[in-house]
Design a protein around this motif. Structure first.
Motif, PDB file in Angstrom:
ATOM      1  N   GLN A 158       0.794  -1.221   0.000  1.00  0.00           N
ATOM      2  CA  GLN A 158       0.000   0.000   0.000  1.00  0.00           C
ATOM      3  C   GLN A 158       0.828   1.273   0.000  1.00  0.00           C
ATOM      4  O   GLN A 158       0.287   2.344  -0.243  1.00  0.00           O
ATOM      5  CB  GLN A 158      -0.930   0.024   1.202  1.00  0.00           C
ATOM      6  N   TYR A 159       2.125   1.206   0.267  1.00  0.00           N
ATOM      7  CA  TYR A 159       2.900   2.421   0.432  1.00  0.00           C
ATOM      8  C   TYR A 159       4.056   2.478  -0.553  1.00  0.00           C
ATOM      9  O   TYR A 159       5.182   2.182  -0.232  1.00  0.00           O
ATOM     10  CB  TYR A 159       3.396   2.555   1.874  1.00  0.00           C
ATOM     11  N   LYS A 160       3.747   2.897  -1.776  1.00  0.00           N
ATOM     12  CA  LYS A 160       4.788   3.074  -2.787  1.00  0.00           C
ATOM     13  C   LYS A 160       5.536   4.382  -2.530  1.00  0.00           C
ATOM     14  O   LYS A 160       6.720   4.486  -2.748  1.00  0.00           O
ATOM     15  CB  LYS A 160       4.183   3.107  -4.192  1.00  0.00           C
ATOM     16  N   ASP A 161       4.832   5.413  -2.107  1.00  0.00           N
ATOM     17  CA  ASP A 161       5.459   6.704  -1.810  1.00  0.00           C
ATOM     18  C   ASP A 161       4.949   7.165  -0.456  1.00  0.00           C
ATOM     19  O   ASP A 161       3.775   7.433  -0.280  1.00  0.00           O
ATOM     20  CB  ASP A 161       5.117   7.739  -2.874  1.00  0.00           C
ATOM     21  N   SER A 162       5.852   7.262   0.504  1.00  0.00           N
ATOM     22  CA  SER A 162       5.431   7.591   1.864  1.00  0.00           C
ATOM     23  C   SER A 162       5.737   9.028   2.240  1.00  0.00           C
ATOM     24  O   SER A 162       5.703   9.381   3.391  1.00  0.00           O
ATOM     25  CB  SER A 162       6.119   6.658   2.856  1.00  0.00           C
ATOM     26  N   ALA A 163       6.041   9.889   1.257  1.00  0.00           N
ATOM     27  CA  ALA A 163       6.419  11.264   1.584  1.00  0.00           C
ATOM     28  C   ALA A 163       5.383  11.979   2.454  1.00  0.00           C
ATOM     29  O   ALA A 163       5.750  12.644   3.419  1.00  0.00           O
ATOM     30  CB  ALA A 163       6.698  12.044   0.304  1.00  0.00           C
ATOM     31  N   PRO A 164       4.061  11.892   2.185  1.00  0.00           N
ATOM     32  CA  PRO A 164       3.104  12.584   3.059  1.00  0.00           C
ATOM     33  C   PRO A 164       3.125  12.052   4.497  1.00  0.00           C
ATOM     34  O   PRO A 164       2.927  12.792   5.440  1.00  0.00           O
ATOM     35  CB  PRO A 164       1.751  12.307   2.406  1.00  0.00           C
ATOM     36  N   LEU A 165       3.354  10.760   4.654  1.00  0.00           N
ATOM     37  CA  LEU A 165       3.374  10.177   5.989  1.00  0.00           C
ATOM     38  C   LEU A 165       4.659  10.498   6.738  1.00  0.00           C
ATOM     39  O   LEU A 165       4.691  10.481   7.956  1.00  0.00           O
ATOM     40  CB  LEU A 165       3.208   8.666   5.890  1.00  0.00           C
ATOM     41  N   SER A 166       5.728  10.795   6.006  1.00  0.00           N
ATOM     42  CA  SER A 166       7.018  11.048   6.637  1.00  0.00           C
ATOM     43  C   SER A 166       6.981  12.254   7.561  1.00  0.00           C
ATOM     44  O   SER A 166       7.684  12.304   8.555  1.00  0.00           O
ATOM     45  CB  SER A 166       8.102  11.229   5.584  1.00  0.00           C
ATOM     46  N   LYS A 167       6.160  13.243   7.230  1.00  0.00           N
ATOM     47  CA  LYS A 167       6.072  14.417   8.095  1.00  0.00           C
ATOM     48  C   LYS A 167       5.496  14.049   9.459  1.00  0.00           C
ATOM     49  O   LYS A 167       5.906  14.563  10.472  1.00  0.00           O
ATOM     50  CB  LYS A 167       5.237  15.502   7.427  1.00  0.00           C
ATOM     51  N   GLN A 168       4.513  13.143   9.473  1.00  0.00           N
ATOM     52  CA  GLN A 168       3.912  12.731  10.733  1.00  0.00           C
ATOM     53  C   GLN A 168       4.851  11.828  11.522  1.00  0.00           C
ATOM     54  O   GLN A 168       5.011  11.987  12.718  1.00  0.00           O
ATOM     55  CB  GLN A 168       2.605  11.996  10.479  1.00  0.00           C
ATOM     56  N   ILE A 169       5.466  10.852  10.861  1.00  0.00           N
ATOM     57  CA  ILE A 169       6.322   9.900  11.553  1.00  0.00           C
ATOM     58  C   ILE A 169       7.672  10.507  11.880  1.00  0.00           C
ATOM     59  O   ILE A 169       8.320  10.115  12.825  1.00  0.00           O
ATOM     60  CB  ILE A 169       6.468   8.623  10.703  1.00  0.00           C
ATOM     61  N   GLY A 170       8.099  11.515  11.111  1.00  0.00           N
ATOM     62  CA  GLY A 170       9.418  12.105  11.302  1.00  0.00           C
ATOM     63  C   GLY A 170       9.498  13.154  12.393  1.00  0.00           C
ATOM     64  O   GLY A 170      10.526  13.803  12.542  1.00  0.00           O
ATOM     65  N   THR A 171       8.443  13.352  13.185  1.00  0.00           N
ATOM     66  CA  THR A 171       8.487  14.356  14.253  1.00  0.00           C
ATOM     67  C   THR A 171       8.820  13.692  15.586  1.00  0.00           C
ATOM     68  O   THR A 171       8.491  12.531  15.814  1.00  0.00           O
ATOM     69  CB  THR A 171       7.133  15.082  14.375  1.00  0.00           C
ATOM     70  N   PRO A 172       9.480  14.421  16.487  1.00  0.00           N
ATOM     71  CA  PRO A 172       9.789  13.857  17.814  1.00  0.00           C
ATOM     72  C   PRO A 172       8.519  13.451  18.558  1.00  0.00           C
ATOM     73  O   PRO A 172       7.436  13.959  18.293  1.00  0.00           O
ATOM     74  CB  PRO A 172      10.501  15.003  18.528  1.00  0.00           C
ATOM     75  N   GLU A 173       8.690  12.518  19.489  1.00  0.00           N
ATOM     76  CA  GLU A 173       7.539  11.968  20.208  1.00  0.00           C
ATOM     77  C   GLU A 173       7.814  11.958  21.705  1.00  0.00           C
ATOM     78  O   GLU A 173       8.901  11.582  22.133  1.00  0.00           O
ATOM     79  CB  GLU A 173       7.296  10.545  19.711  1.00  0.00           C
ATOM     80  N   LEU A 174       6.820  12.361  22.474  1.00  0.00           N
ATOM     81  CA  LEU A 174       6.882  12.295  23.927  1.00  0.00           C
ATOM     82  C   LEU A 174       5.810  11.332  24.405  1.00  0.00           C
ATOM     83  O   LEU A 174       4.648  11.435  24.006  1.00  0.00           O
ATOM     84  CB  LEU A 174       6.654  13.670  24.560  1.00  0.00           C
ATOM     85  N   MET A 175       6.206  10.387  25.241  1.00  0.00           N
ATOM     86  CA  MET A 175       5.251   9.442  25.799  1.00  0.00           C
ATOM     87  C   MET A 175       5.267   9.592  27.319  1.00  0.00           C
ATOM     88  O   MET A 175       6.334   9.695  27.918  1.00  0.00           O
ATOM     89  CB  MET A 175       5.632   8.007  25.433  1.00  0.00           C
ATOM     90  N   VAL A 176       4.099   9.605  27.919  1.00  0.00           N
ATOM     91  CA  VAL A 176       3.952   9.668  29.371  1.00  0.00           C
ATOM     92  C   VAL A 176       3.148   8.450  29.798  1.00  0.00           C
ATOM     93  O   VAL A 176       2.121   8.137  29.189  1.00  0.00           O
ATOM     94  CB  VAL A 176       3.220  10.958  29.812  1.00  0.00           C
TER      95      VAL A 176
END
Length: 188
Positions: A158-176
């Motif tokens: 399903q993911y031939k080009d993931s550029a749009p998703l990269s912005k979401q996954i490429g950001t830092p994450e904080l978990m509490v």
């Protein structure tokens, strides 16, 4: 049968190697235990990267974008901060911390830091319960296609080009995380 242990092993595949050292000590008159360790790791071999996975999906070839091994550094520690009833039982509060870093393009997370507090036996009538708070912060790898670390395995084809998703996954994450562990019964 075949007798083993007479010759050194022959390793002809990828290797994961790790080296670690640490110290333990006690603090103050209550002898509060503490420890600290640091280490380094290395994974040998030709490893997939998001760029090689993107090339493979678009052209059928990795395009030489694989990583030749991966390495990283880490440290962690824990400290007892307080005993509620010193010398009688382990009730009290402890803390922990951890940090890891790798420059490799073959990992989804490049930098990680975490820490937290754990309370043991503080509630009256519940001496074996514990509860705590943990924080974790991760900075993803800064490569062009971080989504390709995860999404193709979850959603094949399903993911031939993931550029749009990269912005979401490429950001830092904080978990509490908050937790409470109830003691129910003694195990065997």
């Amino acid at each position: 049968g075949y007798q083993t242990g007479l010759a050194l092993p022959k390793i002809n595949s990828y290797l994961f190697q790790i080296v670690e050292t640490g110290v333990r000590w006690n603090i103050g008159p209550q002898k509060l235990p503490a420890k600290f360790a640091l280490g380094a790791w290395y994974q040998s071999g030709e490893l997939a990267t998001p760029q090689s996975q993107q090339n493979l999906r678009l052209t059928g070839s990795t395009g030489g974008a694989t990583a030749n091994g991966a390495a990283g550094l880490y440290f962690y520690g824990s400290h007892r901060l307080w005993y509620q009833r010193p010398w009688k039982d382990p009730s009290g509060v402890s803390m922990f911390y951890q940090f890891g870093w790798t420059p490799s393009d073959a990992t989804i997370v490049q930098t990680f830091a975490g820490g937290g507090l754990t309370a043991f036996g503080l509630l009256k009538g519940r001496p074996h319960d514990n509860f705590g708070l943990g924080l974790a912060y991760s900075i993803p790898n800064s490569n062009k296609y971080p989504a390709l670390f995860v999404l193709p395995a979850l959603f094949p084809g399903q993911y031939k080009d993931s550029a749009p998703l990269s912005k979401q996954i490429g950001t830092p994450e904080l978990m509490v995380q908050l937790y409470y562990q109830f003691y129910v019964a003694r195990g065997t």
